[in-house]
Design a protein around this motif. Sequence first.
Motif, PDB file in Angstrom:
ATOM      1  N   ASN A 170       0.823  -1.215   0.000  1.00 44.75           N
ATOM      2  CA  ASN A 170       0.000   0.000   0.000  1.00 44.75           C
ATOM      3  C   ASN A 170       0.852   1.258   0.000  1.00 44.75           C
ATOM      4  O   ASN A 170       2.000   1.248   0.463  1.00 44.75           O
ATOM      5  CB  ASN A 170      -0.914   0.019   1.235  1.00 44.75           C
ATOM      6  CG  ASN A 170      -2.173  -0.797   1.036  1.00 44.75           C
ATOM      7  OD1 ASN A 170      -3.102  -0.376   0.346  1.00 44.75           O
ATOM      8  ND2 ASN A 170      -2.213  -1.975   1.638  1.00 44.75           N
ATOM      9  N   ASP A 181      -2.276   5.174   2.825  1.00 46.73           N
ATOM     10  CA  ASP A 181      -3.318   4.168   3.078  1.00 46.73           C
ATOM     11  C   ASP A 181      -2.920   3.135   4.122  1.00 46.73           C
ATOM     12  O   ASP A 181      -3.766   2.363   4.583  1.00 46.73           O
ATOM     13  CB  ASP A 181      -3.668   3.434   1.775  1.00 46.73           C
ATOM     14  CG  ASP A 181      -4.196   4.375   0.705  1.00 46.73           C
ATOM     15  OD1 ASP A 181      -4.906   5.324   1.065  1.00 46.73           O
ATOM     16  OD2 ASP A 181      -3.886   4.155  -0.483  1.00 46.73           O
ATOM     17  N   GLU A 237      -5.396   0.553   6.489  1.00 49.75           N
ATOM     18  CA  GLU A 237      -5.447  -0.825   5.991  1.00 49.75           C
ATOM     19  C   GLU A 237      -4.909  -1.807   7.028  1.00 49.75           C
ATOM     20  O   GLU A 237      -5.482  -2.881   7.237  1.00 49.75           O
ATOM     21  CB  GLU A 237      -4.645  -0.942   4.685  1.00 49.75           C
ATOM     22  CG  GLU A 237      -5.236  -0.183   3.511  1.00 49.75           C
ATOM     23  CD  GLU A 237      -6.552  -0.774   3.031  1.00 49.75           C
ATOM     24  OE1 GLU A 237      -6.798  -1.966   3.275  1.00 49.75           O
ATOM     25  OE2 GLU A 237      -7.349  -0.044   2.416  1.00 49.75           O
TER      26      GLU A 237
END
Length: 314
Positions: free
Chosen positions: A172, A176, A180
């Motif tokens: 990622n 993010d 996540e």
Amino acid sequence: LAGFVHEIARTLPEEKRSYFLDTLKNFSGQKTQRKIAEDDGYNTLAEDIEAIKGKLGEINDGKRCLESEYNEEWDDWYNPDADEVIFKDYENVLDDIDEAIELIHRCIDMELYKEGCELAELLSVLEVSADGDYNDMDGSPLSIHELDRYRLLDCDFKETVKECLYLTYMGNQISDRADEIFCMMENFECYDLSLENILQAGDSELPEFDAFLTEWIAYLGQQGSHHAGQLLREAQVMLPDENVQIANARKYAVIHPSLYKQFLEMKLDSGENEKLLQIGVEALGQIPESYVIRSQAALLTAEYACKLQDKDRA
């Protein structure tokens, strides 16, 4: 490099030039063959992942499921160690999940992060239906955490989650990662894993870790759960600057008052008693009076006052 090779070839005696050129060609051919073999390994892994994602989709949609029956020998009082429900796998559901977990290991070994991240996310939200008595008793599908609880997985569950979190970090963008990773921890219901575990999952340091740590703290500071508080306290210890630590304690005092308490505890033997007494007094002004942890911060503040023999502030 090309110029260097050209210069060697130019200065070699004529009778040795053919041998030199043949050696270069052989080396180039070996590199090409090795590159093709490496590409085949990556391509094969990527193809295996796509295939297993389709199988996990079938499982998640309830097209393939487990069978279950109530264990007549189980008793909450007399035989609590026996399985309350016996599961049977006639459709190779568990084999496919075990294969997916093995692919997670291979993604780490071969550094196939994007595809591994996608597979890890699928595993974290996987729901397995079970026909029979379990469905009659509960009615809800089993998560991968529950599969582990019923000892249906052929893996070290905690190690698998750690590797999934590592792939999620690597797969990622930095903007993010915090969301996540935290959501994946919640999905797996694996609350005893930490950021340190993710650091240990790979062979090298995590890229952009310092910048991520700042993002991680900012994200956790807005989450009110006990789990978020644990992770936040761990992250605070990783910060090299204590001024940033105390700034975070001030910023998140209402949601995470334990940061003040943690800082006061960490500095008990520092000898900076006057400074820490002032921080303790500040904490008492910031932490709502209804919080139990405020009284714990008060005791620590009093301890610093005693070190200074300041009875008025003790």
